[in-house]
Design a protein around this motif. Structure first.
Motif, PDB file in Angstrom:
ATOM      1  N   SER A  15       0.986  -1.263   0.051  1.00 48.26           N
ATOM      2  CA  SER A  15       0.019  -0.026  -0.329  1.00 48.26           C
ATOM      3  C   SER A  15       0.862   1.392   0.062  1.00 48.26           C
ATOM      4  CB  SER A  15      -0.820  -0.245   1.299  1.00 48.26           C
ATOM      5  OG  SER A  15      -0.430  -0.153   2.368  1.00 48.26           O
ATOM      6  N   LYS A  57      -0.917  -5.848  13.755  1.00 52.49           N
ATOM      7  CA  LYS A  57      -2.452  -5.651  13.669  1.00 52.49           C
ATOM      8  C   LYS A  57      -2.470  -4.753  12.308  1.00 52.49           C
ATOM      9  CE  LYS A  57      -6.490  -3.902  15.633  1.00 52.49           C
ATOM     10  NZ  LYS A  57      -7.415  -5.118  14.625  1.00 52.49           N
ATOM     11  N   GLY A  58      -3.395  -5.205  11.518  1.00 51.04           N
ATOM     12  CA  GLY A  58      -3.309  -4.408  10.370  1.00 51.04           C
ATOM     13  C   GLY A  58      -4.383  -3.083  10.545  1.00 51.04           C
ATOM     14  N   GLY A  59      -3.889  -2.194   9.909  1.00 54.92           N
ATOM     15  CA  GLY A  59      -4.680  -0.794   9.816  1.00 54.92           C
ATOM     16  C   GLY A  59      -4.580  -0.010  11.040  1.00 54.92           C
ATOM     17  N   VAL A  60      -3.499  -0.086  11.704  1.00 56.43           N
ATOM     18  CA  VAL A  60      -3.221   0.583  12.881  1.00 56.43           C
ATOM     19  C   VAL A  60      -2.553   1.978  12.563  1.00 56.43           C
ATOM     20  CG1 VAL A  60      -2.987  -1.167  14.764  1.00 56.43           C
ATOM     21  CG2 VAL A  60      -1.011  -0.342  13.363  1.00 56.43           C
ATOM     22  N   THR A  64       0.886   5.324   7.718  1.00 53.65           N
ATOM     23  CA  THR A  64       0.472   6.811   7.834  1.00 53.65           C
ATOM     24  C   THR A  64       1.943   7.436   8.648  1.00 53.65           C
ATOM     25  OG1 THR A  64      -1.910   6.325   7.648  1.00 53.65           O
ATOM     26  CG2 THR A  64      -0.927   8.334   8.930  1.00 53.65           C
ATOM     27  N   GLY A  93       1.308  -5.768   8.163  1.00 49.64           N
ATOM     28  CA  GLY A  93       0.242  -5.862   9.066  1.00 49.64           C
ATOM     29  C   GLY A  93      -0.398  -7.319   9.242  1.00 49.64           C
ATOM     30  N   VAL A 175      -0.755  10.955  18.176  1.00 53.46           N
ATOM     31  CA  VAL A 175      -1.147  11.425  16.785  1.00 53.46           C
ATOM     32  C   VAL A 175      -2.650  11.348  16.496  1.00 53.46           C
ATOM     33  CG1 VAL A 175      -0.826  10.794  14.462  1.00 53.46           C
ATOM     34  CG2 VAL A 175       1.044  10.408  15.796  1.00 53.46           C
ATOM     35  N   HIS A 181      -5.419  13.345   7.081  1.00 49.53           N
ATOM     36  CA  HIS A 181      -4.403  11.954   6.744  1.00 49.53           C
ATOM     37  C   HIS A 181      -5.129  10.967   5.956  1.00 49.53           C
ATOM     38  CE1 HIS A 181      -1.750  13.963   9.705  1.00 49.53           C
ATOM     39  NE2 HIS A 181      -2.419  13.517  10.650  1.00 49.53           N
ATOM     40  N   THR A 182      -6.331  10.976   6.637  1.00 49.50           N
ATOM     41  CA  THR A 182      -6.974   9.988   5.558  1.00 49.50           C
ATOM     42  C   THR A 182      -7.267  10.176   4.027  1.00 49.50           C
ATOM     43  OG1 THR A 182      -8.580   9.653   7.545  1.00 49.50           O
ATOM     44  CG2 THR A 182      -9.104   8.104   5.768  1.00 49.50           C
TER      45      THR A 182
HETATM   46  N1  ATP Z   1      -3.848   9.646  12.499  1.00 54.54           N
HETATM   47  C1  ATP Z   1      -4.795   9.209  11.552  1.00 54.54           C
HETATM   48  N2  ATP Z   1      -5.876  10.197  11.127  1.00 54.54           N
HETATM   49  C2  ATP Z   1      -6.672   9.934  10.032  1.00 54.54           C
HETATM   50  N3  ATP Z   1      -6.692   8.883   9.474  1.00 54.54           N
HETATM   51  C3  ATP Z   1      -5.801   7.845   9.868  1.00 54.54           C
HETATM   52  C4  ATP Z   1      -4.826   8.200  10.773  1.00 54.54           C
HETATM   53  N4  ATP Z   1      -3.857   7.131  11.017  1.00 54.54           N
HETATM   54  C5  ATP Z   1      -4.358   6.083   9.869  1.00 54.54           C
HETATM   55  N5  ATP Z   1      -5.501   6.730   9.484  1.00 54.54           N
HETATM   56  C6  ATP Z   1      -6.212   6.006   8.195  1.00 54.54           C
HETATM   57  O1  ATP Z   1      -6.427   4.698   8.548  1.00 54.54           O
HETATM   58  C7  ATP Z   1      -6.198   3.769   7.628  1.00 54.54           C
HETATM   59  C8  ATP Z   1      -5.323   2.820   7.917  1.00 54.54           C
HETATM   60  O2  ATP Z   1      -3.977   3.436   8.253  1.00 54.54           O
HETATM   61  P1  ATP Z   1      -2.483   2.558   7.639  1.00 54.54           P
HETATM   62  O3  ATP Z   1      -2.804   2.325   6.154  1.00 54.54           O
HETATM   63  O4  ATP Z   1      -1.413   3.692   7.646  1.00 54.54           O
HETATM   64  O5  ATP Z   1      -2.652   1.404   8.523  1.00 54.54           O
HETATM   65  P2  ATP Z   1      -1.471   0.452   8.342  1.00 54.54           P
HETATM   66  O6  ATP Z   1      -0.872  -0.335   9.797  1.00 54.54           O
HETATM   67  O7  ATP Z   1      -0.203   0.618   7.756  1.00 54.54           O
HETATM   68  O8  ATP Z   1      -2.330  -0.663   7.502  1.00 54.54           O
HETATM   69  P3  ATP Z   1      -1.845  -2.153   7.112  1.00 54.54           P
HETATM   70  O9  ATP Z   1      -1.504  -3.013   8.184  1.00 54.54           O
HETATM   71  O10 ATP Z   1      -2.965  -2.790   6.169  1.00 54.54           O
HETATM   72  O11 ATP Z   1      -0.435  -1.866   6.379  1.00 54.54           O
HETATM   73  C9  ATP Z   1      -5.829   4.627   6.382  1.00 54.54           C
HETATM   74  O12 ATP Z   1      -7.012   4.797   5.851  1.00 54.54           O
HETATM   75  C10 ATP Z   1      -5.323   5.856   7.049  1.00 54.54           C
HETATM   76  O13 ATP Z   1      -5.512   6.999   6.041  1.00 54.54           O
END
Ligand code: ATP
Ligand code: MG
Length: 220
Positions: A15, A57-60, A64, A93, A175, A181-182
């Protein structure tokens, strides 16, 4: 002059590459290395500080945090004459890709563990810390990410207390969640490229504070 900051993704989901490819004018060097993580060994010879961003864990917020921390550190060091100083590695993740994470940790100086202020994230984060990070002996810090101040402080306080009760080092900087950010991941923008308005400044401030707290302002 080589960039002061290099961002690497070892996430096969890629990603980051999807994001980074959309960003014009990246403030750092970037590459995707999940197929050849052993290439990371070369980082040892650069003398740069290597920071791995990890939580299985995914999506944490790993991606970002990686890209935006990379962006603010690159911003602070833009006039550096010292060559490559900081490397940020975004990791997968998922538990299936643990071998990739372990490979990256071989070259790391420290680990950043993003965690949202949600009870659901506690156990998976604990697993990553206890089974993967602590056995390496590397210094690490948990960073609460994606806290929405409009939700009040209950979840934040509960998460901070949980982290402290586990005895995990925790970043003071939280944060916050901002739509910018999204949206940035869709529009292909890092935090230093956000429009100049109040909300974007607040969003940027979190990452500048975090970089300062972690001591990433120069050659540590
Ligand atoms: N501080 C924040 N404010 C707003 N949105 C956020 C923030 N942190 C993360 N997000 C949103 O949450 C979603 C997941 O974030 P991110 O892709 O960075 O997580 P990840 O841990 O890299 O996920 P994966 O495990 O799938 O790689 C994304 O849509 C991102 O834009
Ligand atoms: Mg990611």
């Amino acid at each position: 002059m080589p960039a002061a900051v290099y961002v690497v993704s070892i996430d096969p989901q890629a990603s980051t590459v999807w994001w980074a490819n959309r960003i014009t004018d990246l403030p750092f060097d970037f590459s995707q290395e999940h197929e050849t993580p052993e290439n990371l060994a070369i980082l040892k010879e650069t003398g740069a500080k290597v920071h791995v961003i990890a939580n299985q864990k995914g999506g944490v917020g790993k991606t970002t945090v990686t890209l935006n921390l990379g962006a603010v550190v690159a911003d602070v060091l833009s006039t550096s004459q010292d060559g490559l100083l900081h490397v940020f590695i975004d990791s997968p993740g998922s538990l299936q890709d643990e071998a990739l994470l372990l490979e990256a940790l071989k070259y790391a100086h420290d680990v950043i563990v993003p965690m949202p202020p949600e009870g659901l994230a506690f156990d998976p984060t604990a697993r990553t810390i206890q089974q993967v990070i602590e056995p390496t002996g590397l210094p690490y810090r948990v960073v609460i990410n994606n806290w929405d101040p409009r939700d009040g402080t209950a979840d934040l306080t509960e998460s901070q207390e949980y982290i402290d009760a586990q005895g995990w080092p925790r970043a003071q900087t939280v944060v916050r969640r901002y739509k910018v950010h999204t949206r940035a991941s869709v529009e292909g923008r890092v935090v230093t490229q956000y429009p100049k308005n109040r909300v974007a400044m607040e969003a940027r401030e979190d990452f500048f504070r975090l970089a300062l707290e972690l001591g990433y302002g120069g050659r540590a």
